[in-house]
Motif scaffolding. Sequence first.
Motif, PDB file in Angstrom:
ATOM      1  N   SER A  38     -18.230 -22.653  18.943  1.00 26.38           N
ATOM      2  CA  SER A  38     -18.658 -21.377  18.418  1.00 26.38           C
ATOM      3  C   SER A  38     -19.692 -21.706  17.080  1.00 26.38           C
ATOM      4  CB  SER A  38     -17.745 -20.144  18.219  1.00 26.38           C
ATOM      5  OG  SER A  38     -18.301 -19.240  17.393  1.00 26.38           O
ATOM      6  N   GLU A  39     -20.970 -21.007  16.902  1.00 29.74           N
ATOM      7  CA  GLU A  39     -21.570 -21.334  15.881  1.00 29.74           C
ATOM      8  C   GLU A  39     -21.485 -20.333  14.802  1.00 29.74           C
ATOM      9  OE1 GLU A  39     -25.516 -22.071  17.080  1.00 29.74           O
ATOM     10  OE2 GLU A  39     -24.959 -23.917  17.969  1.00 29.74           O
ATOM     11  N   GLN A  40     -20.543 -19.464  14.869  1.00 32.86           N
ATOM     12  CA  GLN A  40     -20.095 -18.586  13.777  1.00 32.86           C
ATOM     13  C   GLN A  40     -19.438 -19.203  12.716  1.00 32.86           C
ATOM     14  OE1 GLN A  40     -17.952 -15.408  15.799  1.00 32.86           O
ATOM     15  NE2 GLN A  40     -19.583 -14.420  16.462  1.00 32.86           N
ATOM     16  N   ASP A 433     -24.141 -15.194  31.450  1.00 27.04           N
ATOM     17  CA  ASP A 433     -22.724 -14.592  31.410  1.00 27.04           C
ATOM     18  C   ASP A 433     -21.692 -15.696  31.966  1.00 27.04           C
ATOM     19  OD1 ASP A 433     -24.183 -13.208  33.680  1.00 27.04           O
ATOM     20  OD2 ASP A 433     -21.865 -13.541  34.155  1.00 27.04           O
ATOM     21  N   LEU A 434     -20.496 -15.470  31.277  1.00 30.64           N
ATOM     22  CA  LEU A 434     -19.519 -16.591  31.571  1.00 30.64           C
ATOM     23  C   LEU A 434     -18.925 -16.335  32.817  1.00 30.64           C
ATOM     24  CD1 LEU A 434     -17.158 -16.876  28.667  1.00 30.64           C
ATOM     25  CD2 LEU A 434     -18.515 -18.762  29.611  1.00 30.64           C
ATOM     26  N   ASP A 435     -19.049 -15.050  33.918  1.00 32.79           N
ATOM     27  CA  ASP A 435     -18.659 -14.950  35.129  1.00 32.79           C
ATOM     28  C   ASP A 435     -19.455 -16.049  35.942  1.00 32.79           C
ATOM     29  OD1 ASP A 435     -17.352 -12.635  34.226  1.00 32.79           O
ATOM     30  OD2 ASP A 435     -18.997 -11.403  34.821  1.00 32.79           O
ATOM     31  N   THR A 436     -20.474 -16.530  35.475  1.00 33.03           N
ATOM     32  CA  THR A 436     -20.902 -17.748  36.391  1.00 33.03           C
ATOM     33  C   THR A 436     -20.260 -18.830  36.422  1.00 33.03           C
ATOM     34  OG1 THR A 436     -22.524 -18.497  34.698  1.00 33.03           O
ATOM     35  CG2 THR A 436     -23.313 -16.820  36.279  1.00 33.03           C
ATOM     36  N   LEU A 437     -19.396 -19.217  35.300  1.00 34.77           N
ATOM     37  CA  LEU A 437     -18.465 -20.091  35.525  1.00 34.77           C
ATOM     38  C   LEU A 437     -16.919 -20.153  35.767  1.00 34.77           C
ATOM     39  CD1 LEU A 437     -19.648 -21.558  31.935  1.00 34.77           C
ATOM     40  CD2 LEU A 437     -20.581 -22.176  33.905  1.00 34.77           C
ATOM     41  N   GLN A 438     -17.061 -18.828  36.376  1.00 32.90           N
ATOM     42  CA  GLN A 438     -15.403 -18.472  36.807  1.00 32.90           C
ATOM     43  C   GLN A 438     -15.047 -19.433  37.881  1.00 32.90           C
ATOM     44  OE1 GLN A 438     -12.017 -17.566  36.719  1.00 32.90           O
ATOM     45  NE2 GLN A 438     -13.016 -15.995  35.554  1.00 32.90           N
ATOM     46  N   THR A 439     -13.936 -20.093  37.764  1.00 35.69           N
ATOM     47  CA  THR A 439     -13.493 -20.932  39.084  1.00 35.69           C
ATOM     48  C   THR A 439     -12.363 -20.332  39.607  1.00 35.69           C
ATOM     49  OG1 THR A 439     -12.006 -21.956  37.462  1.00 35.69           O
ATOM     50  CG2 THR A 439     -13.917 -23.098  37.634  1.00 35.69           C
ATOM     51  N   SER A 440     -11.613 -19.368  39.076  1.00 36.97           N
ATOM     52  CA  SER A 440     -10.346 -18.728  39.846  1.00 36.97           C
ATOM     53  C   SER A 440     -10.804 -17.837  40.914  1.00 36.97           C
ATOM     54  CB  SER A 440      -9.640 -17.928  39.045  1.00 36.97           C
ATOM     55  OG  SER A 440      -9.148 -19.034  37.979  1.00 36.97           O
ATOM     56  N   PRO A 441     -10.419 -17.887  42.242  1.00 36.61           N
ATOM     57  CA  PRO A 441     -10.510 -16.957  43.230  1.00 36.61           C
ATOM     58  C   PRO A 441     -10.310 -15.527  42.883  1.00 36.61           C
ATOM     59  CG  PRO A 441      -8.539 -17.934  43.897  1.00 36.61           C
ATOM     60  CD  PRO A 441      -9.188 -18.743  42.590  1.00 36.61           C
ATOM     61  N   ILE A 442     -10.749 -14.587  43.520  1.00 35.70           N
ATOM     62  CA  ILE A 442     -10.794 -13.199  43.217  1.00 35.70           C
ATOM     63  C   ILE A 442      -9.433 -12.590  43.401  1.00 35.70           C
ATOM     64  CG2 ILE A 442     -11.274 -12.403  45.739  1.00 35.70           C
ATOM     65  CD1 ILE A 442     -12.074 -10.566  42.302  1.00 35.70           C
ATOM     66  N   GLN A 443      -8.640 -13.269  44.434  1.00 33.91           N
ATOM     67  CA  GLN A 443      -7.065 -12.865  44.558  1.00 33.91           C
ATOM     68  C   GLN A 443      -6.283 -13.384  43.376  1.00 33.91           C
ATOM     69  OE1 GLN A 443      -5.296 -15.021  47.838  1.00 33.91           O
ATOM     70  NE2 GLN A 443      -3.544 -14.372  47.422  1.00 33.91           N
ATOM     71  N   LEU A 444      -6.482 -14.466  42.781  1.00 34.64           N
ATOM     72  CA  LEU A 444      -5.713 -14.763  41.609  1.00 34.64           C
ATOM     73  C   LEU A 444      -6.100 -13.894  40.386  1.00 34.64           C
ATOM     74  CD1 LEU A 444      -5.611 -18.539  41.117  1.00 34.64           C
ATOM     75  CD2 LEU A 444      -3.806 -17.069  41.560  1.00 34.64           C
ATOM     76  N   TYR A 609     -16.344  -9.098  13.190  1.00 36.32           N
ATOM     77  CA  TYR A 609     -16.059  -8.707  14.675  1.00 36.32           C
ATOM     78  C   TYR A 609     -16.555  -9.590  15.518  1.00 36.32           C
ATOM     79  CZ  TYR A 609     -17.106  -5.950  18.979  1.00 36.32           C
ATOM     80  OH  TYR A 609     -17.153  -5.587  20.232  1.00 36.32           O
ATOM     81  N   ILE A 610     -15.365 -10.054  16.343  1.00 35.26           N
ATOM     82  CA  ILE A 610     -15.698 -11.246  17.155  1.00 35.26           C
ATOM     83  C   ILE A 610     -15.637 -10.976  18.607  1.00 35.26           C
ATOM     84  CG2 ILE A 610     -14.985 -13.494  17.535  1.00 35.26           C
ATOM     85  CD1 ILE A 610     -14.101 -13.740  14.556  1.00 35.26           C
ATOM     86  N   ASP A 611     -16.486 -11.304  19.333  1.00 37.26           N
ATOM     87  CA  ASP A 611     -16.759 -11.193  20.847  1.00 37.26           C
ATOM     88  C   ASP A 611     -16.975 -12.612  21.323  1.00 37.26           C
ATOM     89  OD1 ASP A 611     -16.881 -10.658  23.474  1.00 37.26           O
ATOM     90  OD2 ASP A 611     -18.106  -8.715  23.241  1.00 37.26           O
ATOM     91  N   PRO A 612     -15.812 -13.359  21.727  1.00 38.61           N
ATOM     92  CA  PRO A 612     -16.186 -14.762  22.300  1.00 38.61           C
ATOM     93  C   PRO A 612     -16.890 -14.818  23.442  1.00 38.61           C
ATOM     94  CG  PRO A 612     -13.863 -14.470  21.477  1.00 38.61           C
ATOM     95  CD  PRO A 612     -14.270 -13.032  21.296  1.00 38.61           C
ATOM     96  N   ILE A 613     -16.717 -14.160  24.367  1.00 41.46           N
ATOM     97  CA  ILE A 613     -17.391 -13.886  25.629  1.00 41.46           C
ATOM     98  C   ILE A 613     -18.836 -13.731  25.365  1.00 41.46           C
ATOM     99  CG2 ILE A 613     -17.779 -12.883  27.981  1.00 41.46           C
ATOM    100  CD1 ILE A 613     -14.771 -12.244  27.954  1.00 41.46           C
ATOM    101  N   ALA A 614     -19.238 -12.730  24.581  1.00 40.77           N
ATOM    102  CA  ALA A 614     -20.481 -12.474  24.153  1.00 40.77           C
ATOM    103  C   ALA A 614     -21.204 -13.610  23.444  1.00 40.77           C
ATOM    104  CB  ALA A 614     -20.717 -11.187  23.568  1.00 40.77           C
ATOM    105  N   ASP A 615     -20.345 -14.196  22.447  1.00 37.05           N
ATOM    106  CA  ASP A 615     -20.809 -15.183  21.574  1.00 37.05           C
ATOM    107  C   ASP A 615     -21.120 -16.684  22.529  1.00 37.05           C
ATOM    108  OD1 ASP A 615     -21.078 -16.832  19.353  1.00 37.05           O
ATOM    109  OD2 ASP A 615     -19.497 -17.619  19.569  1.00 37.05           O
ATOM    110  N   ILE A 616     -20.242 -16.778  23.469  1.00 35.08           N
ATOM    111  CA  ILE A 616     -20.703 -17.856  24.460  1.00 35.08           C
ATOM    112  C   ILE A 616     -21.893 -17.502  25.172  1.00 35.08           C
ATOM    113  CG2 ILE A 616     -19.753 -19.334  26.235  1.00 35.08           C
ATOM    114  CD1 ILE A 616     -16.981 -19.144  25.053  1.00 35.08           C
TER     115      ILE A 616
END
Length: 764
Positions: A38-40, A433-444, A609-616
């Motif tokens: 993070s660059e904060q 967005d970080l959803d493009t890096l999600q590795t876990s299947p929808i079931q998990l 105010y910290i939102d890690p997902i938005a920050d990444i």
Amino acid sequence: MRKVAAFIWLVIVLGICSIAWLKGPSFESSIMALLPQSEQSPYSAAAMQSQSDAMGQLLTLMILHPEVDKARTATLNIQSILADSPILLEQSPEHLQQQSLNPKFRFSVLSDQVKRRLENGQWQQQSDIALGQLFNPVASAPVDLKADPFGLYGSFLQDSVLSSNIKTQQGLFRLSSTPQPAFVLFYRLSENAFSLSTQSQLAPLLQQVKDYASANQVTVKMSGLVIHASYGANQAKQEISTIGVGSVLGIILLILAAFRSLKPLFYTLVPISVGAMVALAITTLIFPSVHLITFAFGAGLVGVAVDYSMHYVCAQSGQTENRLTKSLFVSLLLGLISSVLAYAGLALTPFPGLRQIALFASIGLVASWLTVLFWLPLVSNLSNMRLHPSIIDMCQHLTPVYSSKRHLQAVFAATTLSVIGSVFIYCSSAKDDLDTLQTSPIQLLNEDRTVQQAMGNGYQSTFLLITATGIEALLQKEEQVRLTLDRLRFEGDLGNYLSISQSLPSQAQQHRNITLVSELYRTQLAPFMNKIGASALIKQEAQQSFNQNHTILTLSEWQTSPLGHMLSSQLIRHKDGHISSVIRIQGKFSQAAKSQLQELASHTNLVEYIDPIADISDTLARYRTQLTMCLVIAYLVVSSVLLLRYRKQLWQIILPPLSASIMAFAIATLLNGGYNLFNIVALMLVFGIGLDMGIFIKESHGAAHTWVAVSLSTITSLLAFGLLVLSETPVLYHFGVIVLPGLLFVWLLTPFIQPISYGESRNA
């Protein structure tokens, strides 16, 4: 001299690999390790690391069965299965609830509800609640008439440790929000969740749990980062095997088809093997740990490094003298320079994972190139190794006959498609967005979400960070911020929150609490005792107990309590002497609440105010733009270098990879509904490999053996990188979806741009 150089290179290879072996490689499987820090502010960076580490160590199991007795029995049996694990520390009800804070602080540390009633002067209401608790046969905590007649300590325990959905029953945690009886087991890992050792120790235990649940018709749902980390690591291992084995098998089949002999296979695989070993060794020595995705991506190295050995073997096919000709050396050198420059662009990014991949690939290519240069010319006569005529015939039939008309048509088609693709890309949007890096299947993911919702947790990734120069100033500032949070919670815009000052109030607040309780005793103790018919002695002892116990909770005492241990990750000390606390948001979090907290942070000193997902996501977007500029600069730099040699013919080398890159990028954008940073990175690979193809053909004047080598190398590259398009790991997929069509387009365009001759043109 050639033998001396070969021996020196052998010593260097053995030396580097030996040193790396002695150090011992360490492996990493976390996707987050690929991303930049993070660059904060340094305070927020430390807080995000602390929260990530703390949440990553939790493991929760939810056991369900229609019959409560069977659900409880199953919970006890699963508890015994996991009891002997050295890496799992159970968080039992006794550990989390009983004596979570010493009862002597009952008057200085109050629950939020009790404090609010007393601050509002609702003395009678608090007395009535205590009276009801006293005569309730299923009360959660017994009332001590002498030490705590108003149940202040029990109220604190009930509100501060567990959510309202979790109760204790016969020594176990039971959920009250599920349609069928459910119990939960809480564990904390003693080691890193991303450690392969941790995952290997935990996997068989969790499999035993699943086997038990299946055999006894019990439903077990799990939640924890280690579950997702283990899945991602296993997936990466499988893909490494698939990609690596698939590439090697492809090379073997190609060599057999091209030469009808296994002998060239040895000369082809040795440089690849040396390149991979040296790349792994140097990566191990430079980086603290090697990411599994580096291996998966590095497995694709065979698709590039094979070019050097393939061109050498094809060039020597049927030759009476085994030597490295000048034209072949120039081709190999220019191919290496262009490829390394393309890969080196990844090293300029702030992404640790991409820098590691860049180093691995660049070192591997250089090592493979040096192996071809120093070792292959020393092997025995290659005159008996001839390209099989059927391979040359096949390439000749597949290759269009060059003509000026077709040449102009190809240039026009490539230019037109490039323009159309560029317009389409320009009109498309990025997906950072970080959803493009999600590795876990929808079931998990659904299973994890079900467990958290059943417990009433639903913690947001967003949090507030309060920083001050000392603990008292920090707690007072946090208490001021909590006024806004309490208002938002009352208005329904915020579900709940968890903060340090709820269990460790500032000393100023603790003194105010004692004053409030003193007024409660003064106005309500006598009426309360009269209602229950207590003797005057009990009333006197109760008052005396209060008068003698005005103990103030200190930081050191709080930290040694079970409650302090549980919340320790939310208190962070910094190197400059400052201290920070984290307020975690839980449950509902409306846009209005988010806006108000952002405004509060912007107007309050040392409140963030910290939102890690938005920050990444913002970081990904920023570096995607910068990497696009790096790609443009790479094209300009490499073109400038090649311009010195090819002059006006430079466009014939640049056009195929440039046009192919644009078309591949447009296709990937269409398939995925947008583009991201990793697509840009993949374009560098298309550029590097495509340049190799054009350089080799140009240097050999389109000789047949060169086109055969180029075709064979393209197929191996497609096997290496094209297989990535089947990967379930998003980072690898976004490489493959660009490289697969990109290399195909380069291979299809090249013979239209540069003529291929099927004569025997081998230049010395």
